[in-house]
Design a protein around this motif. Structure first.
Motif, mmCIF file in Angstrom:
data_model
loop_
_atom_site.group_PDB
_atom_site.id
_atom_site.type_symbol
_atom_site.label_atom_id
_atom_site.label_comp_id
_atom_site.label_asym_id
_atom_site.label_seq_id
_atom_site.Cartn_x
_atom_site.Cartn_y
_atom_site.Cartn_z
ATOM 1 N N UNK A 140 0.835 -1.209 0.000
ATOM 2 C CA UNK A 140 0.000 0.000 0.000
ATOM 3 C C UNK A 140 0.864 1.252 0.000
ATOM 4 N N UNK A 141 1.937 1.231 0.798
ATOM 5 C CA UNK A 141 2.862 2.363 0.785
ATOM 6 C C UNK A 141 3.512 2.505 -0.587
ATOM 7 N N UNK A 142 3.769 1.378 -1.229
ATOM 8 C CA UNK A 142 4.319 1.421 -2.573
ATOM 9 C C UNK A 142 3.390 2.079 -3.570
ATOM 10 N N UNK A 143 2.090 2.107 -3.255
ATOM 11 C CA UNK A 143 1.102 2.777 -4.106
ATOM 12 C C UNK A 143 0.853 4.215 -3.673
ATOM 13 N N UNK A 144 1.644 4.697 -2.708
ATOM 14 C CA UNK A 144 1.570 6.107 -2.343
ATOM 15 C C UNK A 144 0.730 6.441 -1.134
ATOM 16 N N UNK A 145 0.278 5.436 -0.369
ATOM 17 C CA UNK A 145 -0.509 5.724 0.833
ATOM 18 C C UNK A 145 0.295 6.616 1.784
ATOM 19 N N UNK A 146 -0.402 7.537 2.446
ATOM 20 C CA UNK A 146 0.258 8.441 3.390
ATOM 21 C C UNK A 146 0.600 7.725 4.689
ATOM 22 N N UNK A 147 -0.361 6.939 5.196
ATOM 23 C CA UNK A 147 -0.190 6.212 6.447
ATOM 24 C C UNK A 147 -0.979 4.918 6.369
ATOM 25 N N UNK A 148 -0.346 3.816 6.774
ATOM 26 C CA UNK A 148 -1.021 2.518 6.842
ATOM 27 C C UNK A 148 -0.990 2.024 8.285
ATOM 28 N N UNK A 149 -2.163 1.745 8.816
ATOM 29 C CA UNK A 149 -2.285 1.191 10.166
ATOM 30 C C UNK A 149 -2.881 -0.201 10.033
ATOM 31 N N UNK A 150 -2.176 -1.186 10.557
ATOM 32 C CA UNK A 150 -2.680 -2.551 10.548
ATOM 33 C C UNK A 150 -3.042 -2.991 11.943
ATOM 34 N N UNK A 151 -4.092 -3.791 12.049
ATOM 35 C CA UNK A 151 -4.439 -4.372 13.350
ATOM 36 C C UNK A 151 -4.523 -5.884 13.200
ATOM 37 N N UNK A 152 -3.910 -6.574 14.145
ATOM 38 C CA UNK A 152 -3.942 -8.040 14.192
ATOM 39 C C UNK A 152 -3.461 -8.445 15.575
ATOM 40 N N UNK A 153 -4.223 -9.251 16.306
ATOM 41 C CA UNK A 153 -3.864 -9.547 17.699
ATOM 42 C C UNK A 153 -2.688 -10.497 17.879
ATOM 43 N N UNK A 154 -2.147 -11.070 16.807
ATOM 44 C CA UNK A 154 -1.085 -12.062 16.930
ATOM 45 C C UNK A 154 0.243 -11.447 17.374
ATOM 46 N N UNK A 155 0.833 -11.990 18.422
ATOM 47 C CA UNK A 155 2.155 -11.552 18.871
ATOM 48 C C UNK A 155 3.206 -11.817 17.798
ATOM 49 N N UNK A 156 3.139 -12.984 17.166
ATOM 50 C CA UNK A 156 4.155 -13.343 16.181
ATOM 51 C C UNK A 156 4.104 -12.421 14.972
ATOM 52 N N UNK A 157 2.901 -12.092 14.512
ATOM 53 C CA UNK A 157 2.796 -11.193 13.358
ATOM 54 C C UNK A 157 3.405 -9.829 13.679
ATOM 55 N N UNK A 158 3.190 -9.345 14.902
ATOM 56 C CA UNK A 158 3.778 -8.068 15.290
ATOM 57 C C UNK A 158 5.302 -8.133 15.237
ATOM 58 N N UNK A 159 5.876 -9.210 15.751
ATOM 59 C CA UNK A 159 7.322 -9.355 15.743
ATOM 60 C C UNK A 159 7.852 -9.428 14.313
ATOM 61 N N UNK A 160 7.201 -10.198 13.450
ATOM 62 C CA UNK A 160 7.634 -10.295 12.059
ATOM 63 C C UNK A 160 7.581 -8.925 11.381
ATOM 64 N N UNK A 161 6.490 -8.202 11.619
ATOM 65 C CA UNK A 161 6.354 -6.863 11.041
ATOM 66 C C UNK A 161 7.482 -5.955 11.520
ATOM 67 N N UNK A 162 7.752 -5.965 12.820
ATOM 68 C CA UNK A 162 8.774 -5.084 13.365
ATOM 69 C C UNK A 162 10.165 -5.463 12.872
ATOM 70 N N UNK A 163 10.400 -6.747 12.615
ATOM 71 C CA UNK A 163 11.687 -7.160 12.047
ATOM 72 C C UNK A 163 11.875 -6.548 10.662
ATOM 73 N N UNK A 164 10.834 -6.602 9.842
ATOM 74 C CA UNK A 164 10.903 -6.007 8.500
ATOM 75 C C UNK A 164 11.082 -4.493 8.618
ATOM 76 N N UNK A 165 10.321 -3.874 9.491
ATOM 77 C CA UNK A 165 10.378 -2.418 9.634
ATOM 78 C C UNK A 165 11.766 -1.971 10.112
ATOM 79 N N UNK A 166 12.368 -2.740 11.001
ATOM 80 C CA UNK A 166 13.698 -2.403 11.494
ATOM 81 C C UNK A 166 14.718 -2.461 10.364
ATOM 82 N N UNK A 167 14.598 -3.478 9.518
ATOM 83 C CA UNK A 167 15.500 -3.592 8.371
ATOM 84 C C UNK A 167 15.301 -2.452 7.386
ATOM 85 N N UNK A 168 14.115 -1.830 7.413
ATOM 86 C CA UNK A 168 13.841 -0.686 6.551
ATOM 87 C C UNK A 168 14.251 0.642 7.179
#
Length: 324
Positions: A140-168
């Motif tokens: 979505x950011x690649x398509x020019x979105x200003x801000x993307x907010x995701x919600x998902x209660x999974x602890x593992x998904x949050x960690x995976x997301x933060x790993x990618x974000x840290x690398x970015x």
């Protein structure tokens, strides 16, 4: 402890999202206080992921990052080992410094089906409900979105997301919050709301549709993708106990019935833009997700049926507008 301070600061300056601060800090404090057996181990691994913005970042055609000077062999092996700590990887794929995270789902295929039918995301605030590890938010950011907010209660998904974000380089364009849609107040703050692969997990699908509507600005767009069956406006499957080995599934309408549901809760301009059969090329076991997957959930003698005898997975995407 996980720090959401950057997100609080971000929405404090957004007049549409600012009211969320009345409830969000307490919700996330409650989440912090709930125990999860593997979370501390994952946090330790996350702390070892190297930070720093990559020289090359591609989000439009894929999720890929690299440096002009490739990582040394030892650094690459260490990074891959850390990322494998967060197994299973279900949504992707990701290409990180030459490491190919071959996820269970080819989420890029879903994105390619959805993208041609939605309003441009340029400069829009986007909510991704049930976002998994956030793969689609990067697209979505690649398509020019200003801000993307995701919600998902999974602890593992949050960690995976933060790993990618840290690398970015701690990218601030996307944020994942470990919440369910039922925990969000009526914000009416997002230009586009995505709900993909969520509806069949909800005990009350009409309530879910109304919750999605409550997050949209007047005139905002809903992108709804879910499992469906073939049939007319009255066709709905209610699986008994399991469907394709999933336990927490409740209602599978036809695409035509789902269109009626959306109209019943007040959406307009509802259209069915895509319908397809999920293949074992799109969802399967991989080296990064070694558990059973779709090939194990279909009848081996008749792949048009699940092992329980229900129709094999069919998915539809519908687009709808919230009235002005």
């Amino acid at each position: 402890m996980f720090n959401f301070a950057n997100f609080y600061q971000l929405i404090a300056t957004d007049t549409r999202l600012q009211p969320w601060l009345n409830v969000l800090p307490q919700q996330l404090t409650d989440w912090q206080n709930a125990e999860h057996g593997d979370f501390e181990r994952w946090l330790k691994a996350l702390s070892k992921i190297p930070a720093g913005a990559p020289d090359n970042l591609e989000l439009k055609s894929s999720v890929m990052l690299s440096n002009h000077t490739p990582l040394a062999s030892g650094e690459l092996k260490k990074l891959e080992s850390l990322l494998r700590t967060f197994h299973p990887w279900r949504k992707g794929p990701y290409h990180l410094h030459g490491i190919h995270i071959d996820t269970e789902w080819r989420s890029d295929w879903k994105w390619d089906r959805v993208l041609p039918h939605i309003t441009s995301l340029k400069n829009r605030n986007v909510l991704d409900v049930g976002c998994g590890n956030g793969y689609h938010m990067w697209r979505m950011l690649g398509e020019g979105a200003r801000l993307c907010v995701g919600i998902d209660p999974s602890h593992l998904f949050l960690i995976q997301f933060e790993a990618i974000r840290k690398l970015m380089g701690d990218h601030q364009g996307a944020h994942l919050l470990p919440l369910g849609i039922e925990q969000l107040p009526k914000l009416e703050a997002f230009d586009t709301v995505f709900s993909m692969g969520v509806l069949y997990h909800r005990r009350s699908p009409l309530d879910h549709l109304m919750q999605l509507k409550d997050q949209l600005v007047p005139g905002g767009e809903l992108v709804l993708e879910t499992l469906v069956i073939e049939g007319d406006e009255t066709s709905v499957l209610v699986p008994f106990k399991r469907y394709a080995q999933m336990r927490n599934v409740y209602f599978f309408p036809s695409a035509k019935a789902l269109k009626v549901w959306l109209e019943q809760v007040g959406f307009e301009c509802v259209s069915i833009v895509d319908e397809n059969i999920t293949t074992t090329d799109e969802q399967r076991t991989t080296d990064w997700m070694t558990h059973n997957s779709l090939p194990d959930y279909l009848d081996p003698t008749n792949p048009t049926k699940t092992i329980e005898g229900y129709p094999a997975p069919r998915r539809a995407t519908l687009i709808a507008k919230k009235p002005n």
